[in-house]
Design an enzyme around this catalytic site. Structure first.
Site, PDB file in Angstrom:
ATOM      1  N   ASP A 198       0.907  -0.948   0.311  1.00 19.20           N
ATOM      2  CA  ASP A 198      -0.022  -0.329   0.141  1.00 19.20           C
ATOM      3  C   ASP A 198       1.318   0.942  -0.588  1.00 19.20           C
ATOM      4  O   ASP A 198       1.629   0.954   0.555  1.00 19.20           O
ATOM      5  CB  ASP A 198      -0.821   0.303   1.346  1.00 19.20           C
ATOM      6  CG  ASP A 198      -2.056  -1.044   1.128  1.00 19.20           C
ATOM      7  OD1 ASP A 198      -2.458  -0.992   0.339  1.00 19.20           O
ATOM      8  OD2 ASP A 198      -3.118  -1.613   1.776  1.00 19.20           O
ATOM      9  N   TYR A 252       6.613  -9.827   7.310  1.00 15.15           N
ATOM     10  CA  TYR A 252       6.357  -7.859   7.535  1.00 15.15           C
ATOM     11  C   TYR A 252       7.037  -7.962   9.145  1.00 15.15           C
ATOM     12  O   TYR A 252       6.965  -8.428   9.731  1.00 15.15           O
ATOM     13  CB  TYR A 252       4.701  -7.608   7.882  1.00 15.15           C
ATOM     14  CG  TYR A 252       4.917  -8.324   6.929  1.00 15.15           C
ATOM     15  CD1 TYR A 252       4.793  -5.963   5.545  1.00 15.15           C
ATOM     16  CD2 TYR A 252       3.881  -8.857   5.650  1.00 15.15           C
ATOM     17  CE1 TYR A 252       3.799  -6.787   4.025  1.00 15.15           C
ATOM     18  CE2 TYR A 252       3.272  -8.815   4.669  1.00 15.15           C
ATOM     19  CZ  TYR A 252       3.277  -7.529   3.424  1.00 15.15           C
ATOM     20  OH  TYR A 252       2.716  -8.054   2.305  1.00 15.15           O
TER      21      TYR A 252
END
Length: 262
Positions: free
Chosen positions: A53, A106
């Site tokens: 994103d 992540y």
């Protein structure tokens, strides 16, 4: 031949990874480099591991393209801006699609701010295994299950920051950022560990939670069965120089403004 590449970028400078006309994106900059190198993204069957994103960073994003002859990472970097660095590569099977990974890692970093770290750790361990993460996705409310498997979770304190590292087979849209928001609720005492457990059972408990800010998230790594990436030493040195510049810049700004805190 088909080649997979690992690349790093500073997400703050981009409107996400996916190509969009009239705005700056990671894919858009890659396509400019492809053009300079005589590569057509469609004919080259360009694919990526995931579309981060706007504002989300990456250190181990993976892309793959078909090429007539090897193109080294340093050759790509000559046609890329300083906030994108290709640093490793591997020749792969002609049908290789980086989206189908063995695992993704992540990392999210946030200021500690007096959180109950013990409670946050207890909640984070509930993520291990296979769950329906429908309550932790941007597409909340859609009548479909979001089954994902989490292999490992680590939450630690590091120099005044809380660092969450999470490894899974795949992640839904905004999933890590929504998990961070939920952990912050637990750490601040606004919600209980039991509430967090209920969030992992959307058939009985449905609740929307807003994602944490994008700037704290980085795609650390993507791994594949049978694919071993070779680091381009020159490109790696370039990346380390750029990372140091980022650390020096933001560290200096942090130090400048921290003197005005009470």
């Amino acid at each position: 031949m088909r080649i997979a590449y690992k690349l790093a970028y500073v997400g703050t400078n981009f409107n996400g990874f996916q190509y969009q006309p009239n705005v700056r994106t990671v894919a858009g900059e890659l396509f400019k480099a492809f053009k300079s190198l005589g590569i057509d993204p469609k004919k080259a069957k360009f694919r990526c591991a995931g579309r981060t994103d706007a504002g989300v960073h990456a250190f181990g994003q993976v892309i793959a393209i078909n090429v007539e002859k090897p193109i080294f990472p340093r050759m790509f970097n000559a046609h890329l801006p300083d906030d994108i660095t290709v640093w490793a590569w591997s020749e792969v099977d002609e049908n290789f699609n980086p989206r189908y990974a063995k695992s993704r890692t992540y990392v999210y970093v946030m200021p500690a701010e007096g959180y109950d770290i013990s409670a946050m750790r207890k909640a984070s361990k509930l993520l291990l295994g296979t769950h329906d993460f429908s309550n932790f996705t941007k597409k909340f409310g859609e009548r479909r299950r979001c089954i994902r498997t989490i292999y490992n979770v680590e939450l630690r304190l590091d120099d005044g920051f809380v660092v969450l590292e999470i490894v899974g087979n795949a992640f839904t849209w905004n999933m890590v950022r929504c998990i961070v928001s939920a952990l912050r609720e637990v750490g601040s005492g606004h919600r209980s560990v039991e509430w967090f457990k209920n969030m992992l059972n959307p058939e009985k408990h449905r609740e929307r939670i807003e994602p944490a800010p994008a700037y704290g998230l980085i795609l650390k790594d993507v791994e594949y069965e049978g694919v071993n990436f070779e680091v381009d030493e020159y490109a790696w040195k370039t990346l380390m120089i750029r990372v140091k510049e980022i650390v020096d810049l933001h560290g200096t700004i942090y130090k400048l403004f921290s003197q005005f805190q009470d």
